[in-house]
Enzyme design. Structure first.
Site, short mmCIF file in Angstrom:
data_model
loop_
_atom_site.label_atom_id
_atom_site.label_comp_id
_atom_site.label_asym_id
_atom_site.label_seq_id
_atom_site.Cartn_x
_atom_site.Cartn_y
_atom_site.Cartn_z
N CYS A 70 49.18 -45.11 -36.96
CA CYS A 70 49.24 -46.18 -35.59
C CYS A 70 49.69 -47.60 -35.97
O CYS A 70 50.22 -47.85 -35.17
CB CYS A 70 47.65 -46.07 -35.16
SG CYS A 70 46.97 -44.57 -34.81
N ARG A 74 48.23 -38.55 -29.98
CA ARG A 74 49.40 -39.56 -29.66
C ARG A 74 50.12 -38.99 -28.27
O ARG A 74 50.82 -38.34 -28.32
CB ARG A 74 50.30 -39.65 -30.65
CG ARG A 74 49.87 -39.90 -32.03
CD ARG A 74 50.72 -40.10 -33.18
NE ARG A 74 49.91 -40.14 -34.53
CZ ARG A 74 49.48 -41.22 -34.97
NH1 ARG A 74 49.46 -42.24 -34.15
NH2 ARG A 74 48.61 -41.14 -36.06
C1 BEZ Z 1 47.11 -42.63 -38.52
O1 BEZ Z 1 47.56 -42.82 -39.82
O2 BEZ Z 1 47.31 -43.50 -37.53
C2 BEZ Z 1 46.14 -41.46 -38.46
C3 BEZ Z 1 46.22 -40.43 -39.36
C4 BEZ Z 1 45.45 -39.49 -38.92
C5 BEZ Z 1 44.21 -39.35 -37.94
C6 BEZ Z 1 44.03 -40.79 -37.28
C7 BEZ Z 1 45.26 -41.80 -37.52
#
Ligand code: BEZ
Length: 225
Positions: free
Chosen positions: A51, A134
């Site tokens: 993110c 997402r």
């Molecule tokens: C992330 O790295 O943004 C992420 C990865 C897995 C679950 C939620 C966020």
């Protein structure tokens, strides 16, 4: 056609309206965005690696989207304080992919009650029942959903592709054309296929300076701008 949709919005539907608390204060959609394209996107959580890279990329492109009359709006199921702290960390501490000292200026919705996320089908319980996936909704100035993307938690989106799609749809609206695979601005566009046998004949016979045809149903032309 209904004004407010029942169920999840699909391409062509009117986007659900909402009011929400964001990092830029309260927003009302669509009232605050009259005449603009809006890209509403969700991310699973603040202070997470994928993110953070997505936010930095979108943040660094906000001006580019604004030049296309498009406002970005982020969302996650986190508090406004968490959003603010994450954005301060991004600005003060994170340098990635040539991006540093980045101020995120677009609003990010603090959707702790999942009210907006649920309206847009952003929580997909078999992926995760407490975080948004997402999601990306591209909404046009008539408040119509024009494109929807859903990505899993594990993989970041390609913001260049989201921008490319926005420009492609704006080109479609302006010129009444379609765009081929991997289209980029400046490439040839597709003339809408003929709807009758007579038009097909005319189309092929009329090919010349303005457009050329690979077959009666696939004709291409350059745009002058
Ligand atoms: C992330 O790295 O943004 C992420 C990865 C897995 C679950 C939620 C966020």
């Amino acid at each position: 056609m209904c004004d407010e949709q029942q169920g999840l919005p699909l391409i062509g539907d009117k986007a659900p309206s909402f009011k929400a608390l964001t990092t830029q204060g309260e927003i009302s959609f669509p009232e605050d965005y009259e005449g603009k394209w809006v890209i509403l996107f969700s991310h699973p959580a603040d202070f997470t690696p994928v993110c953070t890279t997505e936010f930095m990329t979108f943040g660094s492109m906000a001006e580019q989207f604004a030049e296309r009359n498009c406002q970005l709006i982020g969302l996650s199921i986190d508090s406004n304080y968490s959003h603010i702290a994450w954005m301060r960390t991004i600005k003060e501490r994170i340098e990635w992919n040539g991006i540093k000292n980045l101020e995120i200026t677009f609003p990010v919705i603090a959707d702790l009650k999942m009210e907006v996320a649920n309206k847009f089908g952003m929580v997909q319980p078999n992926e995760d029942d407490t975080h948004a996936v997402r999601a990306v909704f591209i909404i046009d100035p008539e408040v119509k959903v024009r494109a929807i993307l859903y990505y899993p938690l594990s993989n970041g989106r390609n913001m260049n592709e989201i921008f490319r799609l926005l420009v492609a749809m704006q080109t479609t609206d302006e010129h009444g054309v379609a765009t081929p695979a991997n289209w980029e601005p400046g490439n040839e566009v597709i003339v809408p296929p003929p709807g009758s046998c007579g038009q097909a004949k005319e189309r092929v016979e009329g090919a010349g300076d303005d457009y050329h045809c690979l077959d009666w149903f696939l004709c291409l032309k350059s745009l002058d701008d």
